[in-house]
Design an enzyme around this catalytic site. Structure first.
Site, short mmCIF file in Angstrom:
data_model
loop_
_atom_site.label_atom_id
_atom_site.label_comp_id
_atom_site.label_asym_id
_atom_site.label_seq_id
_atom_site.Cartn_x
_atom_site.Cartn_y
_atom_site.Cartn_z
N ARG A 144 0.94 -1.62 -0.01
CA ARG A 144 -0.09 -0.32 0.21
C ARG A 144 0.95 1.15 0.15
O ARG A 144 0.04 2.45 0.01
CB ARG A 144 -0.76 -0.09 1.32
CG ARG A 144 -2.01 -0.76 0.62
CD ARG A 144 -2.93 -0.39 2.36
NE ARG A 144 -4.43 -1.53 2.25
CZ ARG A 144 -5.03 -1.65 2.13
NH1 ARG A 144 -5.83 0.41 2.19
NH2 ARG A 144 -6.62 -1.35 2.20
N TYR A 147 1.19 3.77 -2.14
CA TYR A 147 -0.69 5.07 -2.22
C TYR A 147 -0.47 5.88 -0.78
O TYR A 147 -0.06 7.17 -1.16
CB TYR A 147 -2.00 4.53 -2.60
CG TYR A 147 -2.74 5.09 -2.31
CD1 TYR A 147 -3.03 5.69 -3.40
CD2 TYR A 147 -3.73 5.41 -0.85
CE1 TYR A 147 -4.39 6.41 -3.63
CE2 TYR A 147 -4.73 6.04 -0.72
CZ TYR A 147 -5.06 6.40 -2.24
OH TYR A 147 -6.49 7.50 -2.44
N GLU A 149 2.48 6.52 0.49
CA GLU A 149 4.28 7.10 1.38
C GLU A 149 3.46 8.38 0.24
O GLU A 149 4.06 9.23 0.33
CB GLU A 149 4.87 6.19 0.98
CG GLU A 149 5.07 5.71 2.59
CD GLU A 149 5.19 6.49 3.73
OE1 GLU A 149 5.14 7.95 3.40
OE2 GLU A 149 6.14 5.41 4.53
N LYS A 151 0.48 9.88 -1.43
CA LYS A 151 -0.38 10.76 -0.77
C LYS A 151 0.55 11.67 0.31
O LYS A 151 0.30 12.65 0.84
CB LYS A 151 -1.45 10.07 -0.08
CG LYS A 151 -2.46 9.65 -1.65
CD LYS A 151 -2.91 10.60 -2.27
CE LYS A 151 -4.15 9.99 -3.45
NZ LYS A 151 -4.74 11.18 -3.70
N ARG A 188 -13.10 -3.03 -4.66
CA ARG A 188 -13.26 -2.00 -3.12
C ARG A 188 -14.98 -2.43 -2.65
O ARG A 188 -15.93 -2.90 -2.89
CB ARG A 188 -13.99 -0.39 -3.94
CG ARG A 188 -13.45 0.36 -3.91
CD ARG A 188 -11.45 0.66 -3.38
NE ARG A 188 -11.69 0.97 -2.34
CZ ARG A 188 -11.35 2.20 -2.31
NH1 ARG A 188 -10.84 3.30 -3.46
NH2 ARG A 188 -11.59 3.28 -1.24
N VAL A 190 -18.01 -2.12 -0.88
CA VAL A 190 -19.09 -1.37 -1.35
C VAL A 190 -19.57 -2.14 -2.88
O VAL A 190 -20.26 -2.56 -2.45
CB VAL A 190 -19.34 -0.13 -1.04
CG1 VAL A 190 -20.82 0.79 -1.79
CG2 VAL A 190 -19.26 0.56 0.55
N SER A 191 -18.60 -1.60 -3.58
CA SER A 191 -19.46 -2.60 -4.96
C SER A 191 -18.76 -3.17 -5.20
O SER A 191 -19.75 -4.16 -6.06
CB SER A 191 -18.17 -1.50 -6.13
OG SER A 191 -16.88 -1.59 -5.58
N ASN A 192 -18.11 -4.30 -4.80
CA ASN A 192 -17.97 -5.51 -4.58
C ASN A 192 -19.11 -6.66 -4.27
O ASN A 192 -19.62 -6.71 -4.63
CB ASN A 192 -16.52 -6.38 -3.84
CG ASN A 192 -15.63 -6.31 -4.33
OD1 ASN A 192 -15.42 -6.48 -5.74
ND2 ASN A 192 -13.84 -6.91 -4.21
N THR A 212 -13.46 -2.70 10.42
CA THR A 212 -14.45 -1.35 10.29
C THR A 212 -13.90 -0.67 9.33
O THR A 212 -12.72 -0.48 9.00
CB THR A 212 -14.59 -0.55 11.85
OG1 THR A 212 -13.26 0.18 12.27
CG2 THR A 212 -14.50 -1.62 12.94
N1 UDP Z 1 -12.86 -6.02 1.92
C1 UDP Z 1 -13.68 -6.86 1.96
N2 UDP Z 1 -13.85 -7.74 0.96
C2 UDP Z 1 -13.92 -7.56 -0.09
C3 UDP Z 1 -13.47 -6.64 -0.55
C4 UDP Z 1 -13.11 -6.04 0.32
O1 UDP Z 1 -14.08 -7.86 3.32
O2 UDP Z 1 -14.49 -7.88 -1.13
C5 UDP Z 1 -12.45 -5.05 3.42
C6 UDP Z 1 -11.31 -5.09 2.91
O3 UDP Z 1 -10.11 -6.08 2.89
C7 UDP Z 1 -11.39 -3.95 3.54
C8 UDP Z 1 -12.16 -2.86 3.81
O4 UDP Z 1 -13.00 -3.87 3.30
O5 UDP Z 1 -11.18 -4.77 5.31
C9 UDP Z 1 -12.26 -2.03 3.11
O6 UDP Z 1 -11.99 -2.57 1.76
P1 UDP Z 1 -11.31 -1.27 0.23
O7 UDP Z 1 -10.60 -1.70 -0.70
O8 UDP Z 1 -13.33 -0.83 -0.18
O9 UDP Z 1 -10.95 0.54 1.03
P2 UDP Z 1 -9.90 0.45 2.30
O10 UDP Z 1 -8.90 -1.21 2.38
O11 UDP Z 1 -8.87 1.23 1.28
O12 UDP Z 1 -10.52 1.19 2.58
#
Ligand code: UDP
Length: 319
Positions: A144, A147, A149, A151, A188, A190-192, A212
């Protein structure tokens, strides 16, 4: 003299950028959208192309840009882990070289410039909820890091241009945001979950689902951007923009299942490396200075997002 204020939005064809362009047009701005269309998409802004006050310029901000505007919103950067890890060197470049180019532009124009920073600057936080004064807990050499570092370095550049050249800077730290026009395949959560629920595929929870996140609806975030840009100097931020409502990933999965009436099963998969365990913004500063707080509850925002993906799936545009 220009009757309309001119602004540019880098990353304007992306998820957040397209909503911001739309809102700025509604506010009467002349909007120049800059995007190299790496993760952004013309389909996000196609409905704006007929507007004479909107212009799309295909450009990669790691190269200099010569335009004339009054305000710059710097959003360009792939934002989902899948996309920003696909070409990590380019991710660092867009944040460092891209920011230098946009700051140079702002310096020449004496324009106000806002940086779309991120809650990722806090890394896997040891302070909860996260306040702007927390310096973060970031791995500098992980997947990660390009992204996170990148940012963080962009924030450094913004503050050095401010101190060294007197630039008018505004830095927003954006927490997880969702809504229509999220990229359906960017991984992401939500979309997944929504796409999985609507297509009857298993809901993929990474880890045990106890981690969370706090989810902010895109319209709320865009309102925060405008208020931040509208603040008087010397206010620079950084200021957290996000929804303080905190949910476990398992709770989110259950919400999506009940909202869609889906019978998808929940399966667990390994937690990606450096995945933060907890994330929740402290938005006291935004409340105080911007008089801003999110208005859209998760259920209402999720409903609109489900409707968007439902339309996208039925129109066949996702395949
Ligand atoms: N996540 C999950 N299932 C998925 C996609 C993501 O459980 O299909 C989890 C991921 O491991 C993280 C959280 O949801 O703990 C948010 O992930 P996302 O990629 O949306 O954003 P970020 O990790 O950048 O907050």
């Amino acid at each position: 003299m220009h009757l309309r204020k001119r602004c540019t939005v880098t990353g304007g064809a992306g998820f957040l950028g397209s909503h911001l362009c739309e809102r700025l047009l509604e506010e009467g701005y002349d909007v120049l959208c800059i995007d190299n269309l790496y993760t952004g998409s013309k389909s996000n802004i196609i409905h704006l192309l007929d507007n004479p006050y909107f212009e799309l310029h295909r450009h990669d901000i790691t190269y200099p840009l010569y335009v004339e505007v009054d305000e710059i919103y710097n959003l360009a950067c792939p934002a989902s882990p899948i996309h920003y890890q696909n070409d990590p060197v380019q991710t660092t470049k867009v944040n460092v070289h891209g920011s230098i180019n946009m700051l140079g532009l702002a310096k020449r124009l004496k324009a106000k410039i806002m940086q779309a920073s991120t809650s990722e600057v806090y890394g896997d936080p040891k302070v909860h909820p996260q306040t702007e004064s927390y310096w973060g807990h970031v791995n500098p050499i992980g997947r990660r890091s390009c992204y996170d570092e990148g940012k963080r370095c962009a924030e450094t550049l913004f503050f050095d241009y401010h101190r060294q050249h007197g630039l008018k800077i505004k830095v927003a730290r954006i927490f997880n945001t969702y809504g229509p026009r999220m990229h359906p395949n960017d991984g992401r959560v939500v979309s997944n979950f929504i796409v999985q629920a609507l297509t009857g595929q298993p809901i993929t929870i990474y880890g045990d689902g106890s981690q969370t996140r706090s989810f902010c609806y895109v319209d709320d975030l865009v309102e925060g951007f405008l208020r931040l840009m509208g603040t008087e100097d010397p206010f620079t931020g950084p200021v957290n923009l996000g929804n303080p409502g905190e949910f476990t990933i398992l709770e989110l999965a259950e919400k999506v299942l009940s909202m869609t009436g889906s019978r998808s099963e929940i399966i667990t998969m390994p937690l990606p490396s450096d995945d933060p365990i907890m994330r929740k913004p402290d938005i006291s500063l935004a409340k105080e200075v911007l008089k801003w707080e999110p208005k859209v509850p998760l259920d209402e925002g999720l409903r609109k997002t489900v409707d968007y993906f439902d339309d996208l799936l039925s129109s066949g545009k996702m395949s």
